[in-house]
Design a protein around this motif. Structure first.
Motif, PDB file in Angstrom:
ATOM      1  N   THR A  51       0.881   0.756   3.430  1.00 17.01           N
ATOM      2  CA  THR A  51      -0.147   0.770   2.391  1.00 17.01           C
ATOM      3  C   THR A  51      -0.100   2.083   1.628  1.00 17.01           C
ATOM      4  O   THR A  51       0.440   3.090   2.108  1.00 17.01           O
ATOM      5  CB  THR A  51      -1.558   0.588   2.980  1.00 17.01           C
ATOM      6  N   LEU A  52      -0.683   2.058   0.432  1.00 12.89           N
ATOM      7  CA  LEU A  52      -0.926   3.266  -0.350  1.00 12.89           C
ATOM      8  C   LEU A  52      -2.428   3.469  -0.440  1.00 12.89           C
ATOM      9  O   LEU A  52      -3.147   2.637  -1.000  1.00 12.89           O
ATOM     10  CB  LEU A  52      -0.330   3.140  -1.755  1.00 12.89           C
ATOM     11  N   SER A  53      -2.909   4.559   0.143  1.00 12.25           N
ATOM     12  CA  SER A  53      -4.322   4.903   0.032  1.00 12.25           C
ATOM     13  C   SER A  53      -4.562   5.526  -1.339  1.00 12.25           C
ATOM     14  O   SER A  53      -3.784   6.373  -1.783  1.00 12.25           O
ATOM     15  CB  SER A  53      -4.737   5.887   1.134  1.00 12.25           C
ATOM     16  N   TYR A  55      -6.909   7.779  -3.701  1.00 14.63           N
ATOM     17  CA  TYR A  55      -7.954   8.793  -3.774  1.00 14.63           C
ATOM     18  C   TYR A  55      -8.179   9.180  -5.233  1.00 14.63           C
ATOM     19  O   TYR A  55      -7.247   9.137  -6.045  1.00 14.63           O
ATOM     20  CB  TYR A  55      -7.569  10.047  -2.994  1.00 14.63           C
ATOM     21  N   LEU A  64     -11.740   8.800  -1.053  1.00  8.03           N
ATOM     22  CA  LEU A  64     -10.967   7.588  -0.813  1.00  8.03           C
ATOM     23  C   LEU A  64     -11.676   6.393  -1.429  1.00  8.03           C
ATOM     24  O   LEU A  64     -12.850   6.146  -1.149  1.00  8.03           O
ATOM     25  CB  LEU A  64     -10.786   7.377   0.693  1.00  8.03           C
ATOM     26  N   SER A  67      -7.219   0.925  -0.566  1.00  7.06           N
ATOM     27  CA  SER A  67      -5.786   0.945  -0.290  1.00  7.06           C
ATOM     28  C   SER A  67      -5.133  -0.324  -0.843  1.00  7.06           C
ATOM     29  O   SER A  67      -5.788  -1.354  -1.033  1.00  7.06           O
ATOM     30  CB  SER A  67      -5.509   1.064   1.210  1.00  7.06           C
ATOM     31  N   SER A  69      -1.548  -2.785  -0.339  1.00  9.55           N
ATOM     32  CA  SER A  69      -0.488  -3.106   0.618  1.00  9.55           C
ATOM     33  C   SER A  69       0.784  -3.524  -0.105  1.00  9.55           C
ATOM     34  O   SER A  69       0.725  -4.231  -1.117  1.00  9.55           O
ATOM     35  CB  SER A  69      -0.939  -4.231   1.552  1.00  9.55           C
ATOM     36  N   LEU A  94      -2.008   9.102  -4.553  1.00  8.94           N
ATOM     37  CA  LEU A  94      -1.540   7.977  -3.762  1.00  8.94           C
ATOM     38  C   LEU A  94      -0.862   8.506  -2.505  1.00  8.94           C
ATOM     39  O   LEU A  94       0.075   9.309  -2.590  1.00  8.94           O
ATOM     40  CB  LEU A  94      -0.558   7.124  -4.568  1.00  8.94           C
ATOM     41  N   GLN A  96       0.907   7.476   1.235  1.00 11.70           N
ATOM     42  CA  GLN A  96       1.513   6.384   1.993  1.00 11.70           C
ATOM     43  C   GLN A  96       1.043   6.383   3.438  1.00 11.70           C
ATOM     44  O   GLN A  96       0.907   7.422   4.084  1.00 11.70           O
ATOM     45  CB  GLN A  96       3.032   6.505   1.960  1.00 11.70           C
ATOM     46  N   ASN A  97       0.835   5.175   3.962  1.00 13.14           N
ATOM     47  CA  ASN A  97       0.524   4.980   5.375  1.00 13.14           C
ATOM     48  C   ASN A  97       1.441   3.886   5.920  1.00 13.14           C
ATOM     49  O   ASN A  97       1.370   2.731   5.498  1.00 13.14           O
ATOM     50  CB  ASN A  97      -0.937   4.546   5.550  1.00 13.14           C
TER      51      ASN A  97
END
Length: 269
Positions: A51-53, A55, A64, A67, A69, A94, A96-97
């Protein structure tokens, strides 16, 4: 980013040529299998690589908002950002997670292109201003993108991709291998195409030359399908091979490379 490779070889009657192109984006690789869904595994974790969070900067603090996907294929998604003051410049980060490498194609706010990508050059700004599959890498600590204060509804649109942590290492290989050994090589006759090239990664010197081969590549890694172009020629001392790998639209540093195999009745390299 397209990969352009040029090599020159001292030759001894080089007649047959094989051109395996070995980037990090294999042509015949099967899609990565994530395995069966097990108890406690979310559907998103199975369908997406990460995912990209999102902010946004508010009075010096990163807040935040949500997010998005993504899997390995470039996909456009949107997110409405509430409480965003669009009367002045807006900064979005952005982060990344999960997953492997992540790249951005285009990022807009209410359809408006950004005015700055923090820490990047002008090329990166131009790349994320329109959707054209010309990607930039997402920074490890997050990528900050700034917009002018012209947005009305604060709808952020991001076209991006996130690779799986592991991708197939099966390489491009041309020509296609058949049942006979002779078919595993292209045929090239010395002096059939005379020339030389400066080893600078540019295609200017071969632009007017006839193509030696044009092969269609269909990666299963999320990279776009396109052609691999090859030029082959020689002078009195060297055999030159130039390859333009157009399906490779990401910057993978030293993961990208190429090999050329030359085979004759008396010499192999």
């Amino acid at each position: 980013m397209r990969r352009i490779f040029t090599c020159l070889l001292s030759f001894s009657m080089c007649i047959l040529l094989a051109l395996p192109f070995l980037p990090a984006t294999p042509i015949y690789a099967a899609a990565n299998e994530k395995g069966p869904i097990t108890a406690g595994t979310s559907l998103d974790a199975y369908l997406y690589n990460g995912t990209l969070s999102v902010y946004y900067l508010n009075q010096g603090d990163w807040l935040l908002e949500g997010s998005l996907s993504y899997d390995e294929f470039v996909k456009e998604q949107s997110l409405s950002i509430t409480g965003l003051d669009t009367s002045q410049s807006v900064s979005i980060k952005l982060v990344q997670n999960g997953g492997g490498n992540a790249q951005l194609d285009v990022v807009t706010l209410d359809g408006q292109a950004p005015v700055q990508v923090a820490g990047a050059d002008g090329k990166s700004l131009a790349k994320v201003s329109k959707q054209d599959l010309d990607l930039i890498n997402l920074e490890a600590e997050g990528t900050v993108i700034t917009f002018s204060g012209e947005a009305k509804e604060a709808t952020l649109t991001v076209a991006a991709r996130i690779e799986d942590k592991e991708i197939s290492k099966i390489p491009f290989r041309f020509p296609l291998i058949s049942s006979t050994a002779d078919d595993a090589f292209y045929n090239y006759t010395l002096n059939s195409q005379r020339g030389m090239i400066t080893m600078d990664g540019k295609l200017d010197e071969v632009a007017a030359m006839p193509l030696f081969s044009k092969e269609w590549a269909q990666p299963a890694t999320g990279h776009p399908s396109n052609y691999l172009y090859t030029w082959v020629f020689n002078d009195d001392n060297y055999l030159y091979v130039t390859m333009d790998g157009t399906p490779d639209n990401t910057m993978d540093d030293w993961k990208d490379y190429a090999k050329v195999y030359v085979n004759t009745s008396t010499f192999a390299a």
